[in-house]
Design a protein around this motif. Structure first.
Motif, short mmCIF file in Angstrom:
data_model
loop_
_atom_site.label_atom_id
_atom_site.label_comp_id
_atom_site.label_asym_id
_atom_site.label_seq_id
_atom_site.Cartn_x
_atom_site.Cartn_y
_atom_site.Cartn_z
N ALA A 2 0.84 -1.21 0.00
CA ALA A 2 0.00 0.00 0.00
C ALA A 2 0.87 1.25 0.00
N PRO A 3 0.48 2.26 -0.75
CA PRO A 3 1.26 3.49 -0.80
C PRO A 3 1.08 4.30 0.48
N VAL A 4 2.08 5.14 0.75
CA VAL A 4 1.97 6.08 1.86
C VAL A 4 0.96 7.15 1.44
N VAL A 5 -0.03 7.42 2.28
CA VAL A 5 -1.07 8.37 1.89
C VAL A 5 -1.05 9.65 2.73
N HIS A 6 -0.18 9.70 3.73
CA HIS A 6 -0.08 10.88 4.57
C HIS A 6 1.36 11.37 4.60
N ASN A 7 1.52 12.68 4.77
CA ASN A 7 2.86 13.18 5.00
C ASN A 7 3.02 13.47 6.50
N ALA A 8 4.22 13.77 6.91
CA ALA A 8 4.50 13.95 8.34
C ALA A 8 3.70 15.11 8.92
N ARG A 48 6.81 -0.79 6.14
CA ARG A 48 6.59 0.38 5.28
C ARG A 48 6.57 1.66 6.11
N LYS A 49 6.85 2.76 5.44
CA LYS A 49 6.81 4.07 6.09
C LYS A 49 5.37 4.53 6.29
N LEU A 50 5.16 5.24 7.38
CA LEU A 50 3.90 5.92 7.62
C LEU A 50 3.88 7.24 6.84
N PHE A 51 5.05 7.88 6.78
CA PHE A 51 5.24 9.12 6.01
C PHE A 51 6.66 9.09 5.44
N PHE A 52 6.87 9.86 4.36
CA PHE A 52 8.16 9.80 3.65
C PHE A 52 9.25 10.69 4.22
#
Length: 150
Positions: A2-8, A48-52
């Motif tokens: 799944a892609p990251v959908v939120h930024n920090a 996976r990352k929560l945010f990039f």
């Protein structure tokens, strides 16, 4: 995957809005540590990352620089939710991560900002990345290695 959908910054908005709902104060220092724990727990659980945005090892612990600069005007004081959280903030936009963020809040939000700072100073991701005077990135691999075992 799944892609990251939120930024920090969006995750930061959620934490500040959540704190307001609970009538709790949230400083920039504490917010930074909650972002670190949210990212670490997410990477540890999913790979996976929560945010990039990168997390860096600063003198007072892990920091997401972009969020730090957005909230630094409050200094050590609580972040003002009315100024920090966008007017169009919608809890439904976070339905994919809400349970996870609530869990992070319940586990780490009970601590003071300084207690969280001290906690991160004893953990491998910050300890291994910190070099005085340099804002070195805490790697995803370091987060996965540390949080994947918890």
């Amino acid at each position: 995957m799944a892609p990251v959908v939120h930024n920090a910054l969006q995750i930061a908005h959620w934490f500040v809005a959540w704190a307001e709902e609970l009538d709790a104060d949230l400083s920039n220092l504490k917010l930074q540590k909650l972002l670190y724990y949210a990212q670490g727990e997410h990477i540890g659980a999913t790979g996976r990352k929560l945010f990039f945005e990168p997390i860096q090892a600063w003198q007072h612990g892990p920091v997401v620089a972009e969020v730090y600069h957005e909230a630094k005007k409050w200094g050590r004081n609580p972040i003002d939710p009315d100024e920090f959280v966008p007017e169009n903030f919608d809890w439904d936009d976070y339905s994919d991560v809400q349970d996870e963020l609530v869990k992070v809040w319940r586990e780490y939000g009970v601590y003071s900002a300084w207690a969280l700072r001290e906690k991160t100073h004893g953990e491998a991701p910050w300890v291994d990345a910190f070099h005085p005077g340099r804002n070195v990135e805490i790697t995803d691999a370091a987060l996965k290695a540390f949080f994947g075992t918890h």
